[in-house]
Design a protein around this motif. Structure first.
Motif, PDB file in Angstrom:
ATOM      1  N   PHE A  58      44.017  37.476  75.861  1.00 26.77           N
ATOM      2  CA  PHE A  58      42.852  38.159  76.424  1.00 26.77           C
ATOM      3  C   PHE A  58      43.222  39.579  76.837  1.00 26.77           C
ATOM      4  N   ALA A  59      44.361  39.725  77.519  1.00 25.97           N
ATOM      5  CA  ALA A  59      44.783  41.052  77.982  1.00 25.97           C
ATOM      6  C   ALA A  59      44.986  42.004  76.807  1.00 25.97           C
ATOM      7  N   LYS A  60      45.611  41.513  75.744  1.00 26.01           N
ATOM      8  CA  LYS A  60      45.832  42.356  74.576  1.00 26.01           C
ATOM      9  C   LYS A  60      44.513  42.741  73.908  1.00 26.01           C
ATOM     10  N   ALA A  61      43.613  41.758  73.799  1.00 22.03           N
ATOM     11  CA  ALA A  61      42.314  42.035  73.164  1.00 22.03           C
ATOM     12  C   ALA A  61      41.515  43.040  73.979  1.00 22.03           C
ATOM     13  N   ALA A  62      41.531  42.897  75.318  1.00 23.87           N
ATOM     14  CA  ALA A  62      40.798  43.819  76.168  1.00 23.87           C
ATOM     15  C   ALA A  62      41.397  45.221  76.088  1.00 23.87           C
ATOM     16  N   TRP A  63      42.708  45.317  76.051  1.00 25.04           N
ATOM     17  CA  TRP A  63      43.399  46.609  75.918  1.00 25.04           C
ATOM     18  C   TRP A  63      42.932  47.329  74.645  1.00 25.04           C
ATOM     19  N   ASN A  64      42.924  46.579  73.535  1.00 26.49           N
ATOM     20  CA  ASN A  64      42.499  47.148  72.268  1.00 26.49           C
ATOM     21  C   ASN A  64      41.002  47.440  72.244  1.00 26.49           C
ATOM     22  N   TYR A  65      40.221  46.636  72.945  1.00 24.96           N
ATOM     23  CA  TYR A  65      38.754  46.797  73.010  1.00 24.96           C
ATOM     24  C   TYR A  65      38.386  48.169  73.519  1.00 24.96           C
ATOM     25  N   PHE A  66      39.169  48.679  74.459  1.00 26.31           N
ATOM     26  CA  PHE A  66      38.899  50.000  75.032  1.00 26.31           C
ATOM     27  C   PHE A  66      39.751  51.093  74.402  1.00 26.31           C
ATOM     28  N   GLY A  67      40.573  50.747  73.426  1.00 27.80           N
ATOM     29  CA  GLY A  67      41.376  51.733  72.732  1.00 27.80           C
ATOM     30  C   GLY A  67      42.445  52.376  73.601  1.00 27.80           C
ATOM     31  N   PHE A  68      42.974  51.601  74.551  1.00 26.88           N
ATOM     32  CA  PHE A  68      44.015  52.149  75.415  1.00 26.88           C
ATOM     33  C   PHE A  68      45.300  52.380  74.618  1.00 26.88           C
ATOM     34  N   LYS A  69      46.056  53.380  75.027  1.00 28.13           N
ATOM     35  CA  LYS A  69      47.316  53.709  74.363  1.00 28.13           C
ATOM     36  C   LYS A  69      48.479  53.447  75.310  1.00 28.13           C
ATOM     37  N   ALA A  95      48.977  31.563  76.870  1.00 32.66           N
ATOM     38  CA  ALA A  95      48.611  32.334  75.677  1.00 32.66           C
ATOM     39  C   ALA A  95      47.192  32.876  75.782  1.00 32.66           C
ATOM     40  N   ASP A  96      46.274  32.104  76.366  1.00 32.01           N
ATOM     41  CA  ASP A  96      44.907  32.589  76.554  1.00 32.01           C
ATOM     42  C   ASP A  96      44.900  33.868  77.391  1.00 32.01           C
ATOM     43  N   GLY A  97      45.652  33.856  78.485  1.00 36.30           N
ATOM     44  CA  GLY A  97      45.702  35.032  79.343  1.00 36.30           C
ATOM     45  C   GLY A  97      46.337  36.219  78.658  1.00 36.30           C
ATOM     46  N   ARG A  98      47.444  35.978  77.993  1.00 30.97           N
ATOM     47  CA  ARG A  98      48.167  37.040  77.306  1.00 30.97           C
ATOM     48  C   ARG A  98      47.309  37.646  76.182  1.00 30.97           C
ATOM     49  N   ASP A 127      52.292  41.278  80.231  1.00 30.19           N
ATOM     50  CA  ASP A 127      53.748  41.324  80.378  1.00 30.19           C
ATOM     51  C   ASP A 127      54.304  40.078  81.070  1.00 30.19           C
ATOM     52  N   ASN A 128      53.578  39.565  82.056  1.00 32.99           N
ATOM     53  CA  ASN A 128      54.098  38.454  82.856  1.00 32.99           C
ATOM     54  C   ASN A 128      53.791  37.081  82.281  1.00 32.99           C
ATOM     55  N   LEU A 129      52.954  37.021  81.251  1.00 32.88           N
ATOM     56  CA  LEU A 129      52.648  35.728  80.643  1.00 32.88           C
ATOM     57  C   LEU A 129      53.344  35.545  79.298  1.00 32.88           C
ATOM     58  N   GLN A 130      54.377  36.336  79.057  1.00 35.22           N
ATOM     59  CA  GLN A 130      55.192  36.135  77.858  1.00 35.22           C
ATOM     60  C   GLN A 130      56.024  34.857  78.026  1.00 35.22           C
TER      61      GLN A 130
END
Length: 291
Positions: A280-291, A275-278, A244-247
């Motif tokens: 990474f966060a999105k990929a990690a969120w999806n990696y664990f299937g968070f909703k 963009a790397d940080g943003r 959210d904060n790296l948009q």
């Protein structure tokens, strides 16, 4: 194993066996320096830095960084011209090339056949069955003069003529303060992000990023995130805060800092981007299937 158990396990430091190897590696490097005769008349500070020194290293990622700081000469910089009038130039023998050459000789005598000095910055000592990989970094004392204060660090000279200023003491102090303020959860959170980055890079889910960058992302998360009741919720909080904060582009105010709080985390000279940080966060969120 539940996700919470897995994440909790990933917050742990190096294993006891790895820790023993790390300590042995540091001890042997110190022995190599102490027994090298050309250093007898040179004032040196030898200290561990990076994730090993700051207790943010993780299992299977347990190399050590050892700084060898020559205090015979102090380099300096200033925030504004005139903050520090120049003194007399150093005329001694300890130049960057001399320090590097003697360190290579000392390491080669102690670790024959296991020294790689081809890198531009560090002298690498390859691992063995009883040691981990190590980077020995030759550097010099450095002081930065601001209008009303000074800041002490180290200056590293690269073989290509470039240089790097580091602030390892500040990194340790700021990281320890954050860890204390979060009930010792910050460093666990930093290790968790590193383990996630390692796992995603290993299976091709996401590109490899710097371990120190992961530590800085955790550092810029608010203390509140680390007070949540489970590691699942803490991880969600960290990832959402980063995303959210790296948009958008880098702001003029409220910019994120490295753990040392001496440098901005994002600027043109860094190895990573917002963009790397943003991403990474999105990929990690999806990696664990968070909703």
């Amino acid at each position: 194993m539940s996700l919470e158990d897995k994440l909790s396990g990933w917050t742990g430091p190096s294993s006891d066996t790895e820790k023993d190897k790390q300590d042995r590696t540091e001890r042997m490097i110190r022995e190599a320096i102490n027994s090298h005769a050309p250093f007898n008349n040179c004032s040196l500070k030898v200290f561990a830095k990076g994730s090993y020194a700051n207790n943010t290293n993780v299992r299977t990622d347990s190399d050590v960084d050892i700084a060898v700081e020559c205090t015979e000469v102090q380099y300096w910089g200033e925030s504004e011209k005139g903050n520090h009038p120049p003194g007399q130039p150093y005329e001694g023998i300890w130049t960057p090339s001399k320090l590097r050459a003697e360190l290579i000789a000392a390491m080669t005598a102690k670790f024959p056949g296991q020294v790689d000095s081809s890198g531009s910055t560090a002298i690498q000592i390859n691992s063995s069955s009883s040691r981990v990989d190590a980077d020995v970094v030759p550097c010099f004392s450095y002081r930065y003069y601001m209008k009303y204060a000074t800041r002490d660090g180290t200056k590293i000279f690269k073989k290509d003529g470039g240089s790097i200023v580091n602030y390892p003491v500040q990194q340790m102090e700021k990281g320890t303060a954050k860890n204390n303020a979060t009930g010792y959860a910050y460093k666990k959170g930093a290790r968790l992000l590193k383990r996630i980055e390692n796992a995603m890079a290993a299976d091709g889910t996401f590109r490899e990023l710097s371990s120190f960058f992961m530590e800085c992302l955790a550092y810029n998360c608010p203390d509140e995130v680390f007070s949540r009741s489970t590691w699942t919720e803490r991880l969600k909080g960290m990832l959402f805060h980063v995303w959210d904060n790296l948009q958008g582009d880098e702001p003029d105010e409220g910019r994120w800092l490295e753990v040392n709080e001496c440098f901005f985390l994002f600027h043109p000279g860094q190895k990573w981007t917002r963009a790397d940080g943003r991403e990474f966060a999105k990929a990690a969120w999806n990696y664990f299937g968070f909703k």
